[in-house]
Design a protein around this motif. Structure first.
Motif, short mmCIF file in Angstrom:
data_model
loop_
_atom_site.label_atom_id
_atom_site.label_comp_id
_atom_site.label_asym_id
_atom_site.label_seq_id
_atom_site.Cartn_x
_atom_site.Cartn_y
_atom_site.Cartn_z
N SER A 76 -0.44 -0.86 66.43
CA SER A 76 -1.11 -1.90 65.67
C SER A 76 -0.68 -3.27 66.18
CB SER A 76 -0.73 -1.76 64.20
OG SER A 76 -0.92 -2.98 63.53
N ARG A 95 -5.81 -4.64 75.05
CA ARG A 95 -6.13 -4.88 73.64
C ARG A 95 -7.38 -4.08 73.25
NH1 ARG A 95 -3.16 -10.04 72.75
NH2 ARG A 95 -1.97 -10.18 74.68
N ILE A 96 -7.35 -3.58 72.04
CA ILE A 96 -8.38 -2.65 71.58
C ILE A 96 -8.77 -3.04 70.16
CG2 ILE A 96 -8.88 -0.22 71.08
CD1 ILE A 96 -6.53 0.48 73.02
N VAL A 97 -10.04 -2.92 69.85
CA VAL A 97 -10.48 -3.11 68.47
C VAL A 97 -11.04 -1.78 67.99
CG1 VAL A 97 -12.04 -4.36 66.95
CG2 VAL A 97 -10.99 -5.54 68.90
N ASP A 98 -10.52 -1.26 66.88
CA ASP A 98 -10.99 0.06 66.45
C ASP A 98 -12.27 -0.07 65.61
OD1 ASP A 98 -10.32 -0.49 63.81
OD2 ASP A 98 -8.65 0.92 63.73
N ARG A 99 -12.78 1.05 65.11
CA ARG A 99 -14.09 1.04 64.45
C ARG A 99 -14.07 0.25 63.15
NH1 ARG A 99 -15.62 7.09 63.28
NH2 ARG A 99 -17.48 6.13 62.38
N HIS A 100 -12.86 0.03 62.60
CA HIS A 100 -12.76 -0.79 61.39
C HIS A 100 -12.37 -2.23 61.73
CE1 HIS A 100 -13.46 2.68 58.92
NE2 HIS A 100 -12.44 3.31 59.40
N ASP A 101 -12.55 -2.59 62.99
CA ASP A 101 -12.27 -3.96 63.46
C ASP A 101 -10.82 -4.37 63.33
OD1 ASP A 101 -14.75 -4.66 64.46
OD2 ASP A 101 -15.52 -5.21 62.48
N ARG A 102 -9.93 -3.38 63.39
CA ARG A 102 -8.51 -3.71 63.40
C ARG A 102 -8.06 -3.92 64.84
NH1 ARG A 102 -7.46 1.01 59.15
NH2 ARG A 102 -8.56 2.01 60.86
N ASP A 103 -7.20 -4.91 65.05
CA ASP A 103 -6.65 -5.15 66.39
C ASP A 103 -5.58 -4.12 66.69
OD1 ASP A 103 -8.18 -7.39 67.01
OD2 ASP A 103 -6.80 -8.74 65.99
N ASP B 141 -11.54 8.25 66.99
CA ASP B 141 -11.43 7.21 65.97
C ASP B 141 -12.12 7.67 64.68
OD1 ASP B 141 -10.74 4.85 64.84
OD2 ASP B 141 -11.92 3.57 66.16
#
Lengths: 444, 444
Positions: A76, A95-103, B141
């Protein structure tokens, strides 16, 4: 393993884009395949070597008293915001953004996460010291990945973290890793020299790199020549005893990477004839950084005096996948790789000079069974390739010993043993050859 | 291992957000720590079990003739565009853009990459069959990760891929994995039932799930009760022989997941009293999907008849990290986990009832040394916690055998052995207790 059941895609041509020996040889020997820039699949032969190296690293960590855990690859961003490194790390961090827009991010290192784990459970001076390590894939989005696994983007690293009540205890942990690293690299047949190093973006005030010397090294290093030949302390070291004298013995002699080099000091401290300047490859790096992360992330423990104090920390890395390339840089010739026994993917290569010939097949099978039982993990080339190709492949993949069995020698009950490193050949009765290989009699 | 040197952060309270037994017990036993939703760090105890399970999976793959390699976690999107799955896979795929704006992804599975590797090197009927596997972290995900490691986002999976010249040969590979999976799960003390399954988005026309029965299972399953008790074929199976009879013996009896269930058929085929409906947990899944990927990605080989044909493929997955939870679901009681011997993190737990007492410490040390030498990997609780807490912790972490040593028993030269699964206790002379534990005499 029988080659006919294996997957060993050796290449005849030298890949054009591989600039250094280890990269070329790993591609040619069918050890790796590039899947994206700086991202490799480890083909069966390469994986076997990687796992042997990983296991040596693990055993020496365990011997030094470190305890293994495993942190995930995806982290995270919030953790890194706590330490202030999320922005500071720059573009090397994937850097990655997951499906819930979390960094999120793919961990390039684990100081933050291990500190989070430590602080969750350890609250008292009774909970320290702690020495924890993991061996996990990391990702650094190098702007120009190159040199194969030596500077890849996805790479396997062993990282250890120490947590101590005070600086004196933290230095004892540092010394444990210092000595464990000497033993680790020595077991792989490497001469690794500890060199005082710049601490770089990781921070802290005490740091050593462990450098192996190779003409293709990435940077210039300077040291007292005696350091190169100074043996490792070995497995009988008491890791709970005072390791300072063993460390001092090495740090007393001049050794510095390019960044830390002081030419005047080098000339003053190192006698003429002992001044070594060479190219080096970094295979390990240890840091003591005090309370940098524990302050920022509030990793505090109750002190026996009643106060609450931040723990003193250090981190200690070994480039496990990088070592595969490093060992090849240090140990190859014009015909291919020369694996030290300790990391060889197979202990003995058996060459059947005439697959399909009943007697030769039977003699090979019998040697294969005997060497398997003796734990020598033989690789039997039972394919119908021509002898010249078989010899070249065996030399290329670098198994330490070859046992060559063909109908001509068999008529007299003979076989040939070739020692890959020296090239020496022994014509022996086949029983003798197998018995001596089984007991490791040809080892240097 | 001495507990005082270890890192075993057991929790006294039951974590509120853990809904199923395995999740609760893994948190309480200090096996895992959640780092982000569905992303876990494997603490030392958890990692030891994970590695034992991984090793069993590996050994049974090797026994079946599969060859291990290792593909990277990060893949290029281009590969998935070739198969058409880059868009099709949806939001479960973790998509990444690197610093050079290239589309990448964290592999949720590896059909595309292994096909790329195969087609790069294998061009002829002589290069098949190939049976390749890897054990690597994957990422899916999940919109709502839950149940701890049972439905996490970052998870460890073993996936095997087969490449064959024709369907008959591909079915032989399928059968190898079918039998290898029965042996794999049996070695972990699990009763796994193969069930004909829907092939889902991965495609193909023949598929079995391997389901273990547990009240907390994620889905309902229906089968002939005899399937549950049918033993695995065992390690002496000839994987190069005809496995069809062994497969047929199992597929002849009714077994279906909810999606494939046909109530009328179930009643017609399965006699009254043998109809079992239960909750199940999927721990393995095998697919034959013909030329789906080889057509799309042009993985072609020269046929002996002179033509060029796409290879027939299958894929075969085992959820390695999921199995940790699955085994706990199948084997626990109100006091904690009960590990089968084959995956236990330590073979014997030694409880020192009075740490600091010279005689008790010496007796514990002597038992510890003897059990270590015998390869039983003991865990010695040498802390100053109270006996009640030590008993509770040992029960919680589920080591199969406990050796309890205290001053009272020692006066008569006695110690107690407790078998975790049955709760039975044996008071024995301490020498007897150690000798019998060393030789595994209490094993079921």
């Amino acid at each position: 393993m029988r080659l006919s059941n294996y997957f060993l895609p050796v290449l005849k041509e030298t890949p054009a884009d591989a600039q250094i020996a280890s990269h070329r040889l790993m591609l040619r020997a069918g050890m790796i395949r590039q899947e994206s820039a700086g991202i490799y699949a480890w083909l069966p032969l390469g994986l076997k070597i990687l796992k042997k190296i990983e296991q040596i690293v693990r055993e020496e960590q365990d011997r030094a008293g470190a305890v293994e855990l495993l942190m995930p690859t995806i982290q995270s961003a919030d953790l890194w915001r706590e330490s202030g490194r999320f922005d500071a790390y720059g573009k090397e961090m994937l850097r990655i953004v997951d499906r819930h827009d979390r960094d999120m991010l793919y961990g390039p290192t684990n100081e933050e996460m291990i500190t989070e784990i430590f602080r969750a459970y350890c609250k008292s001076y009774k909970d320290v010291p702690k020495l924890l390590y993991h061996i996990q894939w990391k990702f650094r989005d190098e702007v120009r990945p190159r040199f194969g696994v030596m500077r890849g983007r996805e790479f396997l690293m062993k990282d250890t973290y120490s947590f101590d009540l005070d600086e004196a205890s933290a230095r004892a942990a540092y010394n444990k890793m210092f000595i464990a690293y000497l033993n680790t690299f020595a077991r792989m047949g490497l001469k690794a020299v500890p060199m005082r190093a710049d601490t770089g973006p990781i921070g802290g005030d005490l740091s050593h790199e462990f450098i192996i010397l190779a003409d293709t090294g990435e940077s210039e290093v300077f040291c007292h020549a005696d350091l190169v030949e100074m043996g490792a302390p070995g497995p009988d070291v008491d890791f709970n005893g005072d390791l300072q004298p063993l460390v001092d013995q090495r740090t007393a002699l001049y050794a510095a990477t390019e960044e830390m080099h002081d030419a005047a000091k080098f000339e003053a401290e190192v006698p003429d004839g002992k001044r070594l300047s060479a190219r080096g490859i970094e295979v390990g790096h240890i840091f003591y950084f005090g309370t940098k992360y524990s302050d920022a992330m509030k990793a505090m423990v109750a002190h026996p005096d009643g106060s609450t104090v931040p723990v003193h920390m250090g981190s200690y890395g070994v480039g496990v996948s990088r070592l595969v390339g490093g060992i090849i840089e240090a140990s190859h010739d014009e015909n291919g790789i020369i694996w030290p026994d300790s990391v060889a993917p197979f202990g003995v290569g058996i060459i059947n000079l005439k697959a399909g010939d009943t007697d030769t097949d039977a003699a090979c099978q019998s040697a294969y069974d005997a060497l398997s039982r003796a734990g020598r993990e033989p690789l039997l080339d039972d394919t119908d390739a021509r002898p010249g190709g078989k010899f070249a492949t065996m030399d290329l993949i670098g198994l330490p010993y070859q046992l060559v069995i063909g109908p001509r020698g068999l008529k007299d009950g003979k076989a040939e043993v070739k020692v890959r490193r020296t090239g020496e050949k022994h014509e022996l009765s086949i029983d003798d050859a197998v018995a001596r290989l089984a007991e490791g009699a040809f080892a240097a």
